[in-house]
Each structure stands twice: as C-alpha cells, then as structure tokens.
Scaffold this active site. Structure first.
Site, PDB file in Angstrom:
ATOM      1  CB  SER A   1      -0.946   0.005   1.201  1.00 16.71           C
ATOM      2  OG  SER A   1      -0.204   0.052   2.408  1.00 16.71           O
TER       3      SER A   1
ATOM      4  N   GLY B   1       5.142   3.119  -0.057  1.00 15.57           N
ATOM      5  CA  GLY B   1       6.587   2.952  -0.191  1.00 15.57           C
ATOM      6  C   GLY B   1       6.998   2.024  -1.324  1.00 15.57           C
ATOM      7  CE1 TYR B   2      12.443   1.931  -3.130  1.00 15.94           C
ATOM      8  CE2 TYR B   2      13.023   1.632  -0.829  1.00 15.94           C
ATOM      9  CZ  TYR B   2      13.288   2.178  -2.076  1.00 15.94           C
ATOM     10  OH  TYR B   2      14.385   2.977  -2.267  1.00 15.94           O
TER      11      TYR B   2
ATOM     12  CG  ASP C   1      -1.126  -9.469  11.387  1.00 17.69           C
ATOM     13  OD1 ASP C   1      -0.100  -9.177  10.731  1.00 17.69           O
ATOM     14  OD2 ASP C   1      -1.094  -9.996  12.516  1.00 17.69           O
TER      15      ASP C   1
ATOM     16  CE1 TYR D   1      19.866   2.775   2.495  1.00 22.48           C
ATOM     17  CE2 TYR D   1      20.297   2.755   4.856  1.00 22.48           C
ATOM     18  CZ  TYR D   1      20.445   3.348   3.607  1.00 22.48           C
ATOM     19  OH  TYR D   1      21.159   4.511   3.481  1.00 22.48           O
TER      20      TYR D   1
ATOM     21  CE1 TYR E   1      17.609   0.403   8.352  1.00 19.22           C
ATOM     22  CE2 TYR E   1      19.122  -1.325   7.676  1.00 19.22           C
ATOM     23  CZ  TYR E   1      17.855  -0.802   7.688  1.00 19.22           C
ATOM     24  OH  TYR E   1      16.832  -1.478   7.068  1.00 19.22           O
TER      25      TYR E   1
ATOM     26  CB  VAL F   1      13.144   6.433  -0.621  1.00 14.31           C
ATOM     27  CG1 VAL F   1      13.899   6.229  -1.915  1.00 14.31           C
ATOM     28  CG2 VAL F   1      12.561   5.116  -0.118  1.00 14.31           C
ATOM     29  CB  VAL F   2      10.982  10.383   2.387  1.00 10.98           C
ATOM     30  CG1 VAL F   2      10.096  10.795   3.559  1.00 10.98           C
ATOM     31  CG2 VAL F   2      12.198  11.287   2.301  1.00 10.98           C
TER      32      VAL F   2
HETATM   33  P1  NAD Z   1       6.401   1.495   4.241  1.00 15.67           P
HETATM   34  O1  NAD Z   1       6.186   1.883   5.663  1.00 15.67           O
HETATM   35  O2  NAD Z   1       6.180   2.525   3.191  1.00 15.67           O
HETATM   36  O3  NAD Z   1       5.457   0.236   3.851  1.00 15.67           O
HETATM   37  C1  NAD Z   1       5.219  -0.820   4.702  1.00 15.67           C
HETATM   38  C2  NAD Z   1       4.091  -1.685   4.160  1.00 15.67           C
HETATM   39  O4  NAD Z   1       3.926  -2.802   5.066  1.00 15.67           O
HETATM   40  C3  NAD Z   1       2.721  -0.975   4.102  1.00 15.67           C
HETATM   41  O5  NAD Z   1       2.022  -1.376   2.948  1.00 15.67           O
HETATM   42  C4  NAD Z   1       2.002  -1.528   5.342  1.00 15.67           C
HETATM   43  O6  NAD Z   1       0.587  -1.548   5.232  1.00 15.67           O
HETATM   44  C5  NAD Z   1       2.549  -2.947   5.353  1.00 15.67           C
HETATM   45  N1  NAD Z   1       2.396  -3.608   6.645  1.00 15.67           N
HETATM   46  C6  NAD Z   1       2.892  -3.255   7.845  1.00 15.67           C
HETATM   47  N2  NAD Z   1       2.507  -4.133   8.804  1.00 15.67           N
HETATM   48  C7  NAD Z   1       1.728  -5.061   8.174  1.00 15.67           C
HETATM   49  C8  NAD Z   1       1.025  -6.216   8.605  1.00 15.67           C
HETATM   50  N3  NAD Z   1       1.053  -6.627   9.869  1.00 15.67           N
HETATM   51  N4  NAD Z   1       0.306  -6.904   7.688  1.00 15.67           N
HETATM   52  C9  NAD Z   1       0.243  -6.500   6.393  1.00 15.67           C
HETATM   53  N5  NAD Z   1       0.930  -5.427   5.917  1.00 15.67           N
HETATM   54  C10 NAD Z   1       1.646  -4.727   6.805  1.00 15.67           C
HETATM   55  O7  NAD Z   1       7.861   0.855   4.188  1.00 15.67           O
HETATM   56  P2  NAD Z   1       9.047   0.862   3.108  1.00 15.67           P
HETATM   57  O8  NAD Z   1      10.048   1.869   3.532  1.00 15.67           O
HETATM   58  O9  NAD Z   1       8.543   0.842   1.724  1.00 15.67           O
HETATM   59  O10 NAD Z   1       9.712  -0.544   3.455  1.00 15.67           O
HETATM   60  C11 NAD Z   1       9.475  -1.742   2.736  1.00 15.67           C
HETATM   61  C12 NAD Z   1      10.753  -2.572   2.727  1.00 15.67           C
HETATM   62  O11 NAD Z   1      11.771  -1.839   2.036  1.00 15.67           O
HETATM   63  C13 NAD Z   1      11.322  -2.859   4.126  1.00 15.67           C
HETATM   64  O12 NAD Z   1      11.850  -4.157   4.158  1.00 15.67           O
HETATM   65  C14 NAD Z   1      12.442  -1.852   4.259  1.00 15.67           C
HETATM   66  O13 NAD Z   1      13.468  -2.245   5.151  1.00 15.67           O
HETATM   67  C15 NAD Z   1      12.951  -1.833   2.820  1.00 15.67           C
HETATM   68  N6  NAD Z   1      13.776  -0.655   2.488  1.00 15.67           N
HETATM   69  C16 NAD Z   1      13.346   0.613   2.767  1.00 15.67           C
HETATM   70  C17 NAD Z   1      14.183   1.691   2.501  1.00 15.67           C
HETATM   71  C18 NAD Z   1      13.757   3.107   2.807  1.00 15.67           C
HETATM   72  O14 NAD Z   1      14.609   4.010   2.784  1.00 15.67           O
HETATM   73  N7  NAD Z   1      12.492   3.350   3.050  1.00 15.67           N
HETATM   74  C19 NAD Z   1      15.448   1.478   1.905  1.00 15.67           C
HETATM   75  C20 NAD Z   1      15.833   0.185   1.581  1.00 15.67           C
HETATM   76  C21 NAD Z   1      14.993  -0.887   1.895  1.00 15.67           C
END
Ligand code: NAD
Length: 390
Positions: free
Chosen positions: A50, A52-53, A111, A225, A235, A271-272
């Site tokens: 929903s 981010g990535y 969940d 990351y 980290y 990223v943010v």
């Molecule tokens: P985000 O907070 O934007 O997205 C998290 C997603 O997980 C959301 O869709 C949320 O609804 C879902 N979620 C959370 N708890 C849940 C549950 N119990 N059941 C179902 N869905 C659930 O996060 P993001 O930053 O996009 O991170 C996603 C991955 O990318 C992570 O593994 C993170 O470590 C990795 N990552 C992030 C970055 C960064 O800078 N943001 C960099 C590299 C890697």
C-alpha cells in the site's frame, strides 16, 4: 471535513483521499512513460503493497509489466470523522487505475503475519490467478504477533553492544544535535529479528508451496537497506541490520530449496517512507543525501528505484554482490555521492543545514506520503473521508 496534515514526530495521523490518489496516478504516469517491460512475471503478489517500495512494486508490475497482482497490507479504514491510513486510499486508487487498463487486482487488508491471512491469500489465488510467478515481500512493521505462540514481538531500532553518539535532526524544528542512543538488550535484538527478519517470509513461502500455488520458475524478492558508513552504527550494525542479515540467510535457504535464482534480497537506496522516517539518523542522512544526489543528477524515489529493478535486474545473469544480493543502491553508494555526503557531514549544524541539506524537500516528500502538498488538489474543499474517488 477539511482534511489537514496532523504530524506527530515521525508520523502523520491524517491522510488526504484525493492527494493519495494523485500520488498513485503520478507514479503510474512515470512508469507508463518508461515503456513496457517485456519479461515481467505476469502473476505478482506484493506483501506490504500500500505504500513505499511495495506500492511502487505493484505499480511497476501492473503498468509496465502487464501483470495481474494480489496485494496485502495493514490498514485502518476511514470513519465519518476520521481519515483512513494513506495506504487504504492508495489501495483503492491503485485498483481503480488498474481496472481502467483491464486488470483485475485483488487486495487483502489485514495482518499478513497471521496464518488466517495466508489462508485467505491462498484461497484468493486459487480463485483468480491459480498460481503466482513472483512474490515481493515489502513489509515494514513495528510489531508481529507470533502465529504459533501468540507472543507479540516489538522491534527496537537501536545499536548493539555499546551506546552510540550520533548527530541527528529534529525534522519539525530543523534543529541538528548530538544524541546518545542506548544499545538494545538481547531480548530487544531478538524481537527485532522476529519482526523484520526472514521468519515470516519463510512461513509465507512454506504455506504457499504446500498449497501448490507457486508456479514453476517462481521467484521471490525481499528488500533490504545497507547504506553508508554514516548510518551503520544505528542501522547495519544495529538491531535492524541483524534482522536484515537474517533475510540474507533465509534467502540462501530458499534458494537451496526452490532453485538458484528463486529468492533474492534486493538492496535499495534510502528514500522517505513511513518506515524510514522512524529510524534515528536516517532523516538527517537523507536530507543531505537527497540534496547531493539531486545536485549530481542521480535523484531516485521509490518508483524510479523499483522501475530500474524490474527493468534491469530481474533477468538471468544479473550482477550480484558477495552475499548474492541484487544491488540498486549503486548510485547512493557511488564514490562521488558518498565522498560529498561525508565531506558535508561534520559541517552540519542547525545553521548550515539550509545550505548543505534539503529539509524542505524532505518535509514535502514526507507530507506527500499522506497525500498533502500535491499540485492541483484543493485542500480547502470539504471532503467525506469515506468517499473513494474514481
Ligand atoms: P512502508 O512503511 O512505506 O510500507 C510498509 C508496508 O507494510 C505498508 O504497505 C504496510 O501496510 C505494510 N504492513 C505493515 N505491517 C503489516 C502487517 N502486519 N500486515 C500486512 N501489511 C503490513 O515501508 P518501506 O520503507 O517501503 O519498506 C518496505 C521494505 O523496504 C522494508 O523491508 C524496508 O526495510 C525496505 N527498504 C526501505 C528503505 C527506505 O529508505 N524506506 C530502503 C531500503 C529498503
């Protein structure tokens, strides 16, 4: 109601339906403009779909890859007086746009750590696509309830071993200051691995495999990351890093079982997102990194990173690092970017922040995650938070 951002520290408790929809459409427009991806897997599951990535992965697979998708995320629906999570609006905006191009997306909200969700997911796959070719695991969560014992694990974002003195940024006031972060206990470290490590990823693959819904040639990706030495004390050398090392181990186990290219950890750039804003040091590092990368013409957000992943890194014979990971953090970690970030780091103070870093850009990206600050949206308009806009 008039919907305004309500920011508390690193979270925003409101979201704007029209702004979130515009955000989703902007990402779709970017991907569509890049052209189609011929060899994209055609039945794609995204856990954490929903924001981010994960959202970016679902958009790239659908709008450039021509895939059907099933997504899972955890949301709070809206009420008459309260907006939903941004992800709830994003999921609906995504579905509307995907249907316009003839796709039939399935979205499950609940969940993903629970076995009940895994069962619902398997039933939905059987009723719709039959099997899946790719599963992207992009979850970021603060807690996880163990489906076997009912125990609730809470992740702690802390160093390991000794306290860490580090420069940080109050993103609300713009103050740069030194802080000391106390190390995690063994219990906190283990809980963080239980939430953000590979246990749940394995459990998903085991249950999908037992149910026979993994197609021949199935692949799975999980995002990590690694980042720069400036963030390592918190980290990579901390609790989250330990959880991410667990992912690398689980990926190896999955490859041994499913085939040599079947499971990959993908290292992405900072990223943010809602998740990254909660990590100490990341906002300060991010404000400097984004400014440097923009100045050097290397800017990428979630959608640009994932578009590059699907376009250039998913085929056979891709370059891997020593831990068999796919790397998309090559621009962030390039010597020219890191040398400039490292040069600026000791010079950063509250007074120099404006010149060396991009706090306004960070704030605007943060608000955009919740649908605020987007051109063309009339924020003065009275909106029913329950109404989904076509
Ligand atoms: P985000 O907070 O934007 O997205 C998290 C997603 O997980 C959301 O869709 C949320 O609804 C879902 N979620 C959370 N708890 C849940 C549950 N119990 N059941 C179902 N869905 C659930 O996060 P993001 O930053 O996009 O991170 C996603 C991955 O990318 C992570 O593994 C993170 O470590 C990795 N990552 C992030 C970055 C960064 O800078 N943001 C960099 C590299 C890697």
């Amino acid at each position: 109601m008039i919907i305004e951002p309500r920011v508390r520290g690193f979270i925003c408790t409101t979201a704007h339906p029209a702004g979130c929809a515009a955000n989703v459409r902007e990402q779709i427009a970017y991907v569509t403009q890049q052209g189609t991806i011929a060899n994209c897997p055609k039945r794609v599951a995204v856990l954490g779909c929903s924001t981010g990535y994960g959202l970016a992965s679902r958009i790239v697979a659908t709008f450039a890859g021509g895939a059907e998708t099933i997504g899972v995320s955890f949301e709070r629906p809206p009420t008459e007086k309260r907006t939903s999570t941004a992800g709830w609006y994003n999921n609906r905006a995504f579905e509307i746009e995907a249907r316009k191009i003839g796709r039939s997306p399935v979205t499950l909200e609940g969940d993903a750590f629970s076995d009940a969700m895994k069962t619902d997911f398997i039933n939905s796959v059987r009723e719709t696509f039959g099997q899946i070719d790719l599963l992207v695991y992009s979850m970021a969560a603060p807690t996880r309830t163990d489906p076997d014992t009912g125990e609730i694990y809470r992740s702690a974002i802390k160093p390991l071993g000794a306290p860490v003195d580090i420069k940080t940024l109050n993103t609300e006031t713009g103050e740069v200051y030194e802080t000391t972060i106390t190390p995690a206990s063994e219990e906190e470290a283990a809980a963080t691995v239980a939430v953000m490590g590979g246990d749940d990823w394995m459990r998903w693959i085991d249950q999908l495999s037992d149910a026979g819904v993994l197609a021949p040639g199935f692949q799975t990706l999980n995002y990590t990351y690694i980042g720069s030495e400036l963030t390592w004390p918190i980290y990579w050398n901390g609790t989250l890093g330990r959880a991410k090392v667990d992912l690398d181990r689980k990926a190896e186990e999955l490859r041994a079982r499913l085939g040599k290219d079947a499971a990959r950890v993908v290292a992405l750039k900072a990223v943010v997102t809602q998740a990254s804003s909660a990590i100490p040091v990341v906002p300060l590092y991010g404000t400097v990194l984004f400014k440097v990368m923009e100045q050097l013409g290397h800017h990428e957000g979630c959608i640009e990173q994932i578009d590059r992943l699907f376009r250039t890194r998913l085929g056979p014979n891709v370059d891997l690092d020593e831990a068999q990971r796919i790397r998309l953090d090559d621009w962030e970690l390039s010597p020219e970017v890191q040398a400039e970030v490292l040069r600026r780091w000791p010079l950063l103070t509250t007074e120099t922040l404006g010149e060396l870093a991009d706090l306004p850009g960070f704030r605007s990206q943060f608000l955009r995650l919740f649908g605020f600050g987007i051109d063309g949206i009339d924020y003065a308009q009275d909106v029913d938070p329950r109404v989904v806009l076509a």
